[in-house]
Design a protein around this motif. Structure first.
Motif, PDB file in Angstrom:
ATOM      1  N   ASP A  85       0.803  -1.218   0.000  1.00  0.00           N
ATOM      2  CA  ASP A  85       0.000   0.000   0.000  1.00  0.00           C
ATOM      3  C   ASP A  85       0.838   1.270   0.000  1.00  0.00           C
ATOM      4  OD1 ASP A  85      -2.567  -1.276  -0.060  1.00  0.00           O
ATOM      5  OD2 ASP A  85      -2.200  -1.905   2.001  1.00  0.00           O
ATOM      6  N   GLN A  86       2.101   1.112  -0.303  1.00  0.00           N
ATOM      7  CA  GLN A  86       2.975   2.268  -0.470  1.00  0.00           C
ATOM      8  C   GLN A  86       2.880   2.759  -1.920  1.00  0.00           C
ATOM      9  OE1 GLN A  86       4.401   3.267   2.214  1.00  0.00           O
ATOM     10  NE2 GLN A  86       5.815   4.848   1.579  1.00  0.00           N
ATOM     11  N   PRO A  87       2.855   4.081  -2.137  1.00  0.00           N
ATOM     12  CA  PRO A  87       2.849   4.567  -3.523  1.00  0.00           C
ATOM     13  C   PRO A  87       4.041   4.031  -4.300  1.00  0.00           C
ATOM     14  CG  PRO A  87       2.328   6.347  -2.009  1.00  0.00           C
ATOM     15  CD  PRO A  87       2.747   5.175  -1.157  1.00  0.00           C
ATOM     16  N   ILE A  88       3.802   3.675  -5.559  1.00  0.00           N
ATOM     17  CA  ILE A  88       4.881   3.151  -6.384  1.00  0.00           C
ATOM     18  C   ILE A  88       5.985   4.181  -6.551  1.00  0.00           C
ATOM     19  CG2 ILE A  88       3.748   3.844  -8.542  1.00  0.00           C
ATOM     20  CD1 ILE A  88       5.817   0.643  -7.995  1.00  0.00           C
ATOM     21  N   GLY A  89       5.648   5.476  -6.450  1.00  0.00           N
ATOM     22  CA  GLY A  89       6.656   6.522  -6.550  1.00  0.00           C
ATOM     23  C   GLY A  89       7.676   6.493  -5.431  1.00  0.00           C
ATOM     24  N   THR A  90       7.362   5.829  -4.331  1.00  0.00           N
ATOM     25  CA  THR A  90       8.341   5.661  -3.249  1.00  0.00           C
ATOM     26  C   THR A  90       9.560   4.909  -3.750  1.00  0.00           C
ATOM     27  OG1 THR A  90       6.527   5.578  -1.657  1.00  0.00           O
ATOM     28  CG2 THR A  90       8.675   4.752  -0.910  1.00  0.00           C
TER      29      THR A  90
END
Length: 466
Positions: A85-90
């Motif tokens: 559930d972390q943004p892929i941009g991370t």
């Protein structure tokens, strides 16, 4: 019910019957049930060379590659390197679509469940080198229109899995091919696989078959690979044997290889097979999306693959320790795969037959067709809903862009399809096939202030373009 000792004979008989019925040049099947494995083949790899299909023959698997990508991502989850559930941009700061605000909210889970909300069929070529996925994300995904809010709805998205493939490359510090070989193929004991035509020449390899015209005879495609190598993580040129691919299915039954090597944790395996998102509205039993896997009914997971001249299917029934693969070298092979695997479910697994899509009567009409009429578009298709003089609605599907290129590359004429559509509900319709029966369903989405529907949904969202 088919008894284990009769399984080989039963499988060979049904495979031969279905191949003849649907005019498929070559088929390879592998089935694993409770530790007992059988293989069956039929026909030829190429109608020009007449070389017979054997269990070690390679077929392109197309979108089944997404299950490999799912496994690679879930290994990163197991190692604590990725959070779903972390943004892929991370992990990929360069990720963006044409909507920067929406891009910041797209998570790894959204990509695994096809709910990222952006155009997915980006089949333009980038490079054939080790930077292919890097260029895919930077050059193509960055231009992808955002048609829905992240997490809002399912819309099949090849580009999302290309992005996941790049995630694997960055966190593993290697190419997608090498990551798949090292982290999955080698521990699973899969050595019959190829990522390109050059590699495929080392094996007995099938070529796809197409019809130059709708009524013409099946002929070998002019090119073995019709899709560019830009997105290996979603499925474009990977080829395997059925007996190799069934080992991937078995991985999602136990999380381990045949010799007991742990590859995925049991929680990760279970999570991939849990319903995450309900698919579009349907008049029959609801279907769901897991992580990577399509869940057509309780206790069953599957994924198919196809392009001109290729049709494949991988199916598992975890509660019965059952995995099955059907690989074919013709479009009509999709019917062979579907019918054969339906028989596997009913005759071998003892499961009830899937409910069929109802066909409304020819007299059924909508009271007001105006909200539905108009044009809808994805990158690969221009869809138009029209009304005839009798008040019936019709859907025309005209191929565009790379879909046209692939058909011509194969040696076939791009075909515009036209089907009558009949209502099952206020926004739910079925397509009527040549035999007068429903073949699939479509849903119209969200009306504007003038009551026009803003999008049409098949397996992909097609926004209105007028």
């Amino acid at each position: 019910m088919v008894k284990p000792q009769c399984l080989q004979t039963w499988l060979e008989t049904e495979l031969s019957r279905l191949s003849d019925t649907h005019e498929v040049p070559g088929v390879s099947v592998a089935l694993s049930s409770g530790g007992h494995s059988v293989e069956a083949t039929c026909g030829v790899l190429n109608t020009r060379t007449r070389i017979a299909v054997t269990p070690d023959s390679l077929f392109q698997i197309q979108s089944i590659t997404k299950i490999f990508t799912t496994a690679l991502v879930m290994q990163l989850v197991d190692e604590g390197l990725v959070q779903l559930d972390q943004p892929i941009g991370t992990y990929l700061p360069e990720f963006r679509t044409t909507d920067p605000a929406a891009s910041e909210k797209v998570t790894v889970r959204h990509l695994l469940t096809h709910t990222g909300g952006f155009e997915g069929d980006l089949w333009q070529p980038t490079t054939s080198g080790p930077d292919a996925l890097d260029r895919f994300v930077r050059d193509l995904v960055a231009l992808a229109p955002q048609h829905s809010r992240p997490g809002q709805r399912f819309s099949y998205c090849n580009a999302g899995f290309g992005t996941l493939g790049r995630l694997v490359e960055v966190l593993r510090g290697t190419t997608y091919e090498q990551a798949l070989r090292h982290h999955l193929a080698e521990p699973l004991g899969i050595d019959e696989l190829a990522f390109s035509a050059d590699q495929a020449l080392a094996f007995r390899t099938a070529i796809g078959h197409v019809r130059p015209t709708p009524s013409g005879p099946l002929i070998p495609a002019r090119h073995w690979a019709l899709m560019p190598p830009s997105n290996p993580a979603a499925g474009n040129q990977l080829a395997m044997s059925a007996r190799g691919l069934v080992r991937l299915g078995n991985l999602f039954l136990s999380g381990a290889s045949a010799n007991g090597v742990r590859i995925l944790s049991e929680p990760s395996v279970a999570l991939t097979l849990q319903p995450q998102v309900r698919h579009r509205q349907s008049s029959v039993a609801p279907t769901h999306q897991g992580l990577g896997w399509h869940l057509p009914q309780p206790e069953v997971a599957e994924h198919g693959g196809g392009c001109p001249g290729v049709a494949t299917m991988l199916l598992i029934v975890p509660d019965q320790n059952l995995a099955a693969v059907v690989l074919t070298n013709a479009d009509t092979g999709a019917k062979v795969a579907r019918h054969l695997l339906d028989l596997v479910l009913t005759e071998l697994a003892g499961m009830p037959a899937a409910a069929s899509l109802p066909t409304p009567g020819v007299e059924v009409r909508v009271a007001d067709p105006r909200p539905f009429l108009g044009r809808y578009s994805t990158r690969q298709s221009l869809l138009e809903v029209t009304r005839d003089g009798e008040g019936r609605l019709w859907l025309t599907n005209e191929p565009r862009n790379e879909s046209v290129t692939m058909a011509r590359l194969a040696g076939a004429t791009p075909v515009t399809a036209r089907h009558e559509i009949r209502p099952l509900g206020p926004d739910l319709f079925v397509l009527i096939g040549a035999d007068g029966h429903a073949t699939s369903s479509i849903t119209f989405l969200e009306q504007d202030q003038e009551r026009h529907f803003s999008a049409l949904m098949t397996s992909r969202v097609a926004p209105r373009v007028e």
